[in-house]
Design an enzyme around this catalytic site. Sequence first.
Site, PDB file in Angstrom:
ATOM      1  N   ASP A  52     -32.140 -36.774 -24.541  1.00 31.91           N
ATOM      2  CA  ASP A  52     -33.063 -35.693 -25.129  1.00 31.91           C
ATOM      3  C   ASP A  52     -33.024 -34.349 -24.077  1.00 31.91           C
ATOM      4  O   ASP A  52     -33.731 -33.422 -24.396  1.00 31.91           O
ATOM      5  CB  ASP A  52     -34.422 -36.246 -24.870  1.00 31.91           C
ATOM      6  CG  ASP A  52     -34.711 -37.015 -23.427  1.00 31.91           C
ATOM      7  OD1 ASP A  52     -33.801 -36.671 -22.614  1.00 31.91           O
ATOM      8  OD2 ASP A  52     -35.551 -37.576 -23.422  1.00 31.91           O
ATOM      9  N   SER A  53     -31.797 -34.537 -23.000  1.00 28.09           N
ATOM     10  CA  SER A  53     -31.559 -32.995 -22.380  1.00 28.09           C
ATOM     11  C   SER A  53     -31.320 -32.109 -23.383  1.00 28.09           C
ATOM     12  O   SER A  53     -31.309 -30.694 -23.174  1.00 28.09           O
ATOM     13  CB  SER A  53     -30.534 -33.349 -21.637  1.00 28.09           C
ATOM     14  OG  SER A  53     -29.224 -34.175 -22.217  1.00 28.09           O
ATOM     15  N   ASP A  91     -31.123 -41.339 -26.790  1.00 23.90           N
ATOM     16  CA  ASP A  91     -32.577 -41.373 -26.181  1.00 23.90           C
ATOM     17  C   ASP A  91     -33.671 -41.557 -27.292  1.00 23.90           C
ATOM     18  O   ASP A  91     -33.611 -40.839 -28.197  1.00 23.90           O
ATOM     19  CB  ASP A  91     -32.913 -40.086 -25.515  1.00 23.90           C
ATOM     20  CG  ASP A  91     -32.302 -40.020 -24.073  1.00 23.90           C
ATOM     21  OD1 ASP A  91     -32.377 -41.166 -23.388  1.00 23.90           O
ATOM     22  OD2 ASP A  91     -32.045 -39.040 -23.545  1.00 23.90           O
ATOM     23  N   LYS A 119     -31.942 -45.569 -25.474  1.00 25.18           N
ATOM     24  CA  LYS A 119     -32.240 -45.522 -24.119  1.00 25.18           C
ATOM     25  C   LYS A 119     -33.861 -45.200 -23.938  1.00 25.18           C
ATOM     26  O   LYS A 119     -34.314 -44.500 -24.653  1.00 25.18           O
ATOM     27  CB  LYS A 119     -31.491 -44.491 -23.307  1.00 25.18           C
ATOM     28  CG  LYS A 119     -31.749 -44.347 -21.958  1.00 25.18           C
ATOM     29  CD  LYS A 119     -30.766 -43.762 -20.974  1.00 25.18           C
ATOM     30  CE  LYS A 119     -30.675 -41.879 -21.308  1.00 25.18           C
ATOM     31  NZ  LYS A 119     -31.982 -41.431 -20.930  1.00 25.18           N
ATOM     32  N   GLU A 188     -31.280 -42.498 -12.204  1.00 21.17           N
ATOM     33  CA  GLU A 188     -30.995 -41.039 -11.768  1.00 21.17           C
ATOM     34  C   GLU A 188     -31.659 -40.710 -10.625  1.00 21.17           C
ATOM     35  O   GLU A 188     -32.831 -40.910 -10.293  1.00 21.17           O
ATOM     36  CB  GLU A 188     -31.767 -40.504 -13.143  1.00 21.17           C
ATOM     37  CG  GLU A 188     -31.681 -38.702 -12.753  1.00 21.17           C
ATOM     38  CD  GLU A 188     -32.013 -38.172 -14.235  1.00 21.17           C
ATOM     39  OE1 GLU A 188     -32.148 -36.689 -14.081  1.00 21.17           O
ATOM     40  OE2 GLU A 188     -32.438 -38.289 -15.166  1.00 21.17           O
TER      41      GLU A 188
END
Length: 272
Positions: A52-53, A91, A119, A188
């Site tokens: 989703d970046s 995602d 994810k 992360e």
Amino acid sequence: MSAQSNRLKRITIHTLGEMKSAGEKLVALTAYDYCGAVAATAAGVEILLVGDSLGMVIQGHDSSLPVTIKDTAYHVRCVRRGNGGALLMADLPFMSYYSAAKSLENAAILMREGAHMVKLEGGAWLAESTRLLSERGIPVCAHLGLTPQSVNHLGGYRVQGRDPTQGQLIIDEAKVLQQAGASLILLECVPASLGRRLAKALTVPVIGIGAGAEVDGQILVWHDLLGLYPGKTAKFVKNYLKGKPNGVQGALADYVAEVKSGAFPAAEHCYS
């Protein structure tokens, strides 16, 4: 331009488990389109993430929150066509998995488009969704540590787990999610020492982004790896294209080689 022939032997969740057991580092990278997927898998990248970046690096938003399930499904379709054997992970976007039933509904959309795994960001509260998805044949990656979809709650993009209590909570929640059926953990922006502890505590692989060198593998965002994103870059980012005469394919090959050898991340890319 024609698709390159598959360089990778088909990567599955069983492959990843075998690599962890053998001590071989896993190499992951975000991908959002056909050409990126072709280039990454030709270089030997074993896990592609339609992250989703894309909300930031493709759509130009200041966070990943505006991304929808339709956006993600579109990019999964594009990446699937160029994928040369990697495990394709996608995602579930913000608020697309607020209940177990909603998780199943939206995960099914992404799997039908070609994803091999989904994810989800969050801790033990996702155990029910993780169990349901796994039971229905949908592999799950649990994202812990800094969870960008919670950026407003966290008060920004901050290192997580420095406090011993919070660090232990991350480990405990990862164990809960592993028990619920998670096949992979993405960790992360935590201290390197916490990444090492978590990788040793779990039987499933731990992929790190800003989680130190002693996790089971590494992931970067495509646009960060190539120095393309115009915004501020995190400490854990390395620009593999800067000062290199061998172009994008060479930069990708260097990234794969450095992850495999343990040269990346170096000390300057890690948190204490």
